[in-house]
Scaffold this active site. Structure first.
Site, PDB file in Angstrom:
ATOM      1  N   GLY B   7      -4.031 -19.536  19.448  1.00  0.00           N
ATOM      2  CA  GLY B   7      -2.892 -18.737  18.998  1.00  0.00           C
ATOM      3  C   GLY B   7      -3.107 -17.302  19.446  1.00  0.00           C
ATOM      4  O   GLY B   7      -3.775 -16.523  18.767  1.00  0.00           O
ATOM      5  N   ASN B 102      -3.351 -14.971   7.987  1.00  0.00           N
ATOM      6  CA  ASN B 102      -2.919 -14.531   6.670  1.00  0.00           C
ATOM      7  C   ASN B 102      -2.842 -15.716   5.718  1.00  0.00           C
ATOM      8  O   ASN B 102      -2.623 -16.841   6.135  1.00  0.00           O
ATOM      9  CB  ASN B 102      -1.512 -13.923   6.747  1.00  0.00           C
ATOM     10  CG  ASN B 102      -1.558 -12.479   7.194  1.00  0.00           C
ATOM     11  OD1 ASN B 102      -2.546 -11.782   6.966  1.00  0.00           O
ATOM     12  ND2 ASN B 102      -0.498 -12.038   7.838  1.00  0.00           N
ATOM     13  N   LYS B 183      -6.610  -9.338   0.181  1.00  0.00           N
ATOM     14  CA  LYS B 183      -5.515  -9.167   1.148  1.00  0.00           C
ATOM     15  C   LYS B 183      -4.304 -10.028   0.768  1.00  0.00           C
ATOM     16  O   LYS B 183      -3.159  -9.588   0.877  1.00  0.00           O
ATOM     17  CB  LYS B 183      -5.993  -9.512   2.567  1.00  0.00           C
ATOM     18  CG  LYS B 183      -4.937  -9.172   3.624  1.00  0.00           C
ATOM     19  CD  LYS B 183      -5.419  -9.408   5.055  1.00  0.00           C
ATOM     20  CE  LYS B 183      -4.325  -8.999   6.045  1.00  0.00           C
ATOM     21  NZ  LYS B 183      -4.584  -9.447   7.399  1.00  0.00           N
ATOM     22  N   ASN B 187      -0.635  -8.625  -0.018  1.00  0.00           N
ATOM     23  CA  ASN B 187       0.543  -9.058   0.755  1.00  0.00           C
ATOM     24  C   ASN B 187       1.572  -9.770  -0.112  1.00  0.00           C
ATOM     25  O   ASN B 187       2.768  -9.528   0.003  1.00  0.00           O
ATOM     26  CB  ASN B 187       0.117  -9.985   1.902  1.00  0.00           C
ATOM     27  CG  ASN B 187      -0.504  -9.211   3.062  1.00  0.00           C
ATOM     28  OD1 ASN B 187      -0.197  -8.045   3.263  1.00  0.00           O
ATOM     29  ND2 ASN B 187      -1.375  -9.866   3.801  1.00  0.00           N
ATOM     30  N   ASN B 191       4.862  -7.614   0.230  1.00  0.00           N
ATOM     31  CA  ASN B 191       5.715  -8.041   1.361  1.00  0.00           C
ATOM     32  C   ASN B 191       7.043  -8.647   0.921  1.00  0.00           C
ATOM     33  O   ASN B 191       8.092  -8.262   1.433  1.00  0.00           O
ATOM     34  CB  ASN B 191       4.968  -9.034   2.259  1.00  0.00           C
ATOM     35  CG  ASN B 191       3.938  -8.351   3.124  1.00  0.00           C
ATOM     36  OD1 ASN B 191       3.688  -7.160   2.976  1.00  0.00           O
ATOM     37  ND2 ASN B 191       3.327  -9.099   4.018  1.00  0.00           N
ATOM     38  N   TYR B 250       4.090   4.699   4.084  1.00  0.00           N
ATOM     39  CA  TYR B 250       5.295   4.882   3.261  1.00  0.00           C
ATOM     40  C   TYR B 250       6.512   4.249   3.931  1.00  0.00           C
ATOM     41  O   TYR B 250       7.282   3.524   3.326  1.00  0.00           O
ATOM     42  CB  TYR B 250       5.555   6.375   3.019  1.00  0.00           C
ATOM     43  CG  TYR B 250       6.815   6.642   2.227  1.00  0.00           C
ATOM     44  CD1 TYR B 250       6.756   6.781   0.839  1.00  0.00           C
ATOM     45  CD2 TYR B 250       8.056   6.748   2.852  1.00  0.00           C
ATOM     46  CE1 TYR B 250       7.903   7.013   0.100  1.00  0.00           C
ATOM     47  CE2 TYR B 250       9.217   6.970   2.123  1.00  0.00           C
ATOM     48  CZ  TYR B 250       9.139   7.103   0.749  1.00  0.00           C
ATOM     49  OH  TYR B 250      10.275   7.326   0.026  1.00  0.00           O
TER      50      TYR B 250
END
Lengths: 305, 304
Positions: B7, B102, B183, B187, B191, B250
């Site tokens: 990948g 992830n 992490k 996320n 997210n 930000y």
């Protein structure tokens, strides 16, 4: 003939004005002058489940409204405060009926005049195809009940008038069970639709996989039911069943809150989800999921600017 | 040493290009994006931005071409792990396969196909700007650790050493779950909020009611980690506040917001979905993560 003012000519206002004009003298209060002129000149065409063109009077100037026996405030919840302010001192003999989603419309109007008040919730829907044409889509009923200085008999008279005009309506001695059923339904379905941008369709009742939306919809409904119970309201309909039934019709309904976010307009969030969250706080009921929906939609509105 | 990056998107390219600079390492890059593969074999793999690198890994879109490798580094999007490892597992029969992806659940997917799996978490980021060309946005550390007792720590150390020598600082640890969950919690808690509201990270954090929702999600993630005796190597709350500063991130649109805007399938199943699944396994309720998971799946469903 009964004289009726319909204030607000969106889809609900147009459906009411068009049908009532067949059995009453109807004056429509619009926001824009050219909208009033078009209605007065061309009449109001209704298509879909009814097919006719109604003759109506129309004005954008509240000072030119005739006195009336009934005034229906059919604007969106977000426009109600300025509309009620424009009507101060007008239609002095009228009984005023609110028909907005959520909770709190009656209080907003009550602060602007001494009129007797009726509450209503409506389940019908329509689509405006321009200033003088509305399509009658869902022929579900409008429910009416007393609020201030009115009785069930007053509600029944208005319901009978609406039925005579060709729409569906029912009167109740206490509207709160119906109003809260719709409040919980709307706070759930409209909020989820506004965030996912899914119309109200089969996804809202799916519970097969762990991540299916039906679980969230049911959990949100359960939070709403807990608030209703704490507020002493026995629901007229189970909002989860209302949801399942609506999704089984095979019709992809676009809730107004979804249309609003797609058009980047302010939504009725405060009157619907905000009202439910505030009621929950008042009665000491935890509604973490509804609070999340409320905060997310509010933030999504904030992202437009 | 022979390493195959499986990948070769942005993150995979950072590893492949840098590692290919080492004399003692032969690097292969497996990717299905044919033009990218051709460009790498023709012109090399070029990184620009945080570092300027021209690497020459051998690229292929045909898994059958891969020789036996000592290490794999899997860097696909999480939803492609299963397909990618099913195609390439033969190259790692004698090697170890590390994930630097992830989310949660990638190790389990790899372990169904290969014997020795390395858990990994990486912070460098970039984007593929053209075939063979990657913009390197941020540098950062990588942490690797054995997935289970079948992976020798010495092998993890050998891979970490190669990465570090190649300019990708990498630590080998006995238990790499702490950085991974830190992490993931970061996320999963930020997210999707950006993706659902359209707000940048900083604007999410400056709305007190929304920031409280973020904390609600963080708390659920921490409870699921604690139930597994995972010690987070840093408090996700501090990272969230740090990232919200004007000079940090930000104005950053979360990758999931970028995915939603481009109508690409998101990694929500491996972030909030992963927290929910591990929560269920360990009897920890995760109602907010479930709600967010369902909402983002609903967003994806709205595109069909």
């Amino acid at each position: 003939m009964t004289s009726v003012v319909v204030a607000g000519a969106g889809s609900i206002g147009s459906l009411l004005a068009g049908h009532l004009a067949r059995v009453a003298e109807v004056t429509v209060l619009t926001r824009r002058e050219e909208h009033a002129q078009a209605l007065a000149a061309e009449g109001l065409r209704v298509s879909g489940r009814s097919e006719f063109t109604a003759r109506v009077e129309a004005t954008a100037d509240p000072a030119r409204l005739p006195d009336a026996e009934l005034a229906i405030l059919a604007c969106k919840g977000t426009d109600l405060e300025p509309l009620a302010a424009r009507l101060e001192g007008r239609v002095p003999s009228a009984t005023v009926m609110t028909i907005q989603n959520g909770l709190g419309a009656e209080e907003i109007v009550a602060a602007h005049g001494e009129w007797p008040l009726l509450s209503a919730v409506t389940f019908m829907s329509g689509t405006r195809h321009g200033d003088t044409h509305v399509e009658y889509v869902l022929d579900t009923a409008t429910w009416i009940g007393p609020y201030r200085g009115t009785t069930e008999a007053d509600a029944r008279r208005v319901a009978d008038l609406i039925v005579a005009g060709g729409l569906k309506a029912e009167a109740y001695g206490d509207l709160r069970p119906a109003q809260w059923s719709k409040l919980i339904f709307n706070a759930t379905v409209n909020g989820v639709a506004a965030l996912t941008e899914l119309p109200h369709d089969f996804h809202f009742a799916e519970t097969q996989r762990l991540s299916d939306l039906g679980h969230l919809v049911r959990d949100l409904v359960d939070e709403g039911k807990a608030v209703a119970a704490a507020a002493g309201v026995e629901l007229h309909d189970d909002p989860w069943e209302m949801n399942v039934l609506a999704t089984q019709r095979g019709h992809r309904h676009y809730p107004s809150m979804l249309e609003d976010v797609e058009a980047r307009r302010p939504t009725e969030l405060e009157l619907i989800n905000g009202a439910l969250v505030r009621e929950a706080r008042r009665h000491g009921v935890a509604v973490p999921l509804q609070a999340a929906i409320y905060r997310l939609v509010k933030a999504k509105e904030a992202s437009y600017s | 040493m022979r390493i195959c990056v499986v990948g070769c998107g942005a993150v995979g390219s950072l590893f492949a290009a840098n590692l290919s600079l080492l004399e003692d390492v032969e690097v292969w890059a497996f990717d299905l994006f044919r033009e990218h593969v051709d460009a790498i074999n023709r012109d090399g793999l070029r990184l620009t931005g945080a570092g300027e690198v021209l690497g020459h890994p051998r690229a292929t879109a045909d898994a059958a071409e891969l020789p036996p490798c000592d290490f794999g580094i899997v860097a696909t999007k999480a939803m492609h792990t299963e397909t990618a490892i099913a195609a390439t597992a033969h190259a790692f029969a004698e090697g170890c396969v590390a994930t630097v992806q992830n989310g949660l659940g990638n190790e389990e997917t790899l372990a169904a196909h290969v014997e020795r799996v390395i858990r990994g978490t990486t912070f460098p980021a970039g984007k593929l700007v053209a075939p063979g060309r990657v913009q390197w946005d941020v540098k950062g550390d990588t942490t690797l650790g054995p997935y289970d007792g079948r992976t020798p720590l010495a092998e993890v150390e050998r891979l970490a050493d190669a990465c570090t020598r190649a300019g990708m600082p990498t630590y080998a640890v006995a238990d790499a779950r702490g950085p991974q969950w830190r992490k993931v919690i970061f996320n999963a808690s930020t997210n999707p909020i950006g993706a659902l509201t359209g707000l940048t990270h900083g604007r999410v954090c400056e709305r007190p009611d929304l920031r409280a929702l973020v904390s609600g999600l963080v708390d659920e993630g921490k409870a699921v980690a604690a139930a597994q005796d995972i010690v987070l190597d840093a408090d996700p709350e501090e990272l969230i506040d740090h990232a919200a500063r004007p000079e940090v991130a930000y104005g950053h649109k979360a990758s999931m917001l970028q995915d939603v805007e481009a109508r690409r399938v998101t990694e929500i199943d491996y972030l909030n979905g992963g927290i929910v699944r591990f929560g269920r396994e360990h009897g920890v309720p995760t109602p907010l993560n479930e709600a967010i998971w369902a909402l983002v799946k609903g967003v994806e469903a709205s595109w069909q």
